[in-house]
Design a protein around this motif. Sequence first.
Motif: not given
Length: 330
Positions: A66-70, A210-215, A233-241
Amino acid sequence: MTIRDVAQAAGVHVSTVSRAFSASHLVKRETRDRVLAVAAELGYQPNETARALTTGRTRNLGLIVSDIANPFYPPLIKAAQAYARVRGYQVFVADTDEDVHAEEELIQTLARQVDGIVLVSPRLANDVIARLGGDLPFVLVNRQVTGLSAVLMDVAHGATLAVEHLAGLGHGHLALVGGPRGSWTSAEMRRAAGRAAAEQGIRLDVLGPNAPTEQGGIKATAAVLRTGATGVIAYNDLVAIGLIEGLDDREVLVPRDVSVVGVDDTVAGRLNRPRLTTVAMPTAPAGRTAVDLLIETVETAGTARATAQTTLATSLVVRDSTATSGPSAG
């Protein structure tokens, strides 16, 4: 080197070498592994063009993310490609950029060029995936669709561990910052965290999609603060950051004021300051297992074979972004 050289060195018949490359399910695993090892040592490469004409297969596989940059995806992609290469296959990687329309188009495009597809964390509806999977061998990662093989990471167990960890630190009010609409992982996290919070007797507010990104994490900051939760608890590390960044901009410190747990255990989370407490996901094993299942499905085409589902374990990695509960951030 010829196929006869490999057969002689491996102590098997020429037909066994041929089957080890073109129909490995017909060869005992130990025999296949010995043949492949000998072939690699001798530098033997089968003629792929001749094989494709004989078998009707391309020896190519598709892998759609879904997002190779993740940073969640590269270890999975690398492991999948390495394992496929050992089995005599190549992998075409495609990125949907979190777009369901692009996802369907990519599947239809790749279907004309590959023998099967690994679909990782798809956003398409189940009925669409089932329809597309009826035309070509599919293996799903982190998604369950009736009739299709799947490799699942035990997200529910990870979310439960995260809730128990925060509850053990004295946090009586948590927030779950979910992921994008259509995410199986986000839905599993929501169900498991809800059950765990009820068992612990603590409050859980669910925020999303939410978008699964830092933003996406930055944008969720205001909603998190409005809940008054002291543990997130965030969906993934990017969201947490992103959430940590958003909290810092509002002079809310992690973990002094709010504790944050991510999911994935990516390099980004380990390099972040504070270092991220997170649920470690078995991304590389998932890539290898998915390709193994897909190749077995491709090579047993036309025979009755039940779909397979494998669940891989997750674990909690405690670092610096969680601490005992302090004053409410709200």
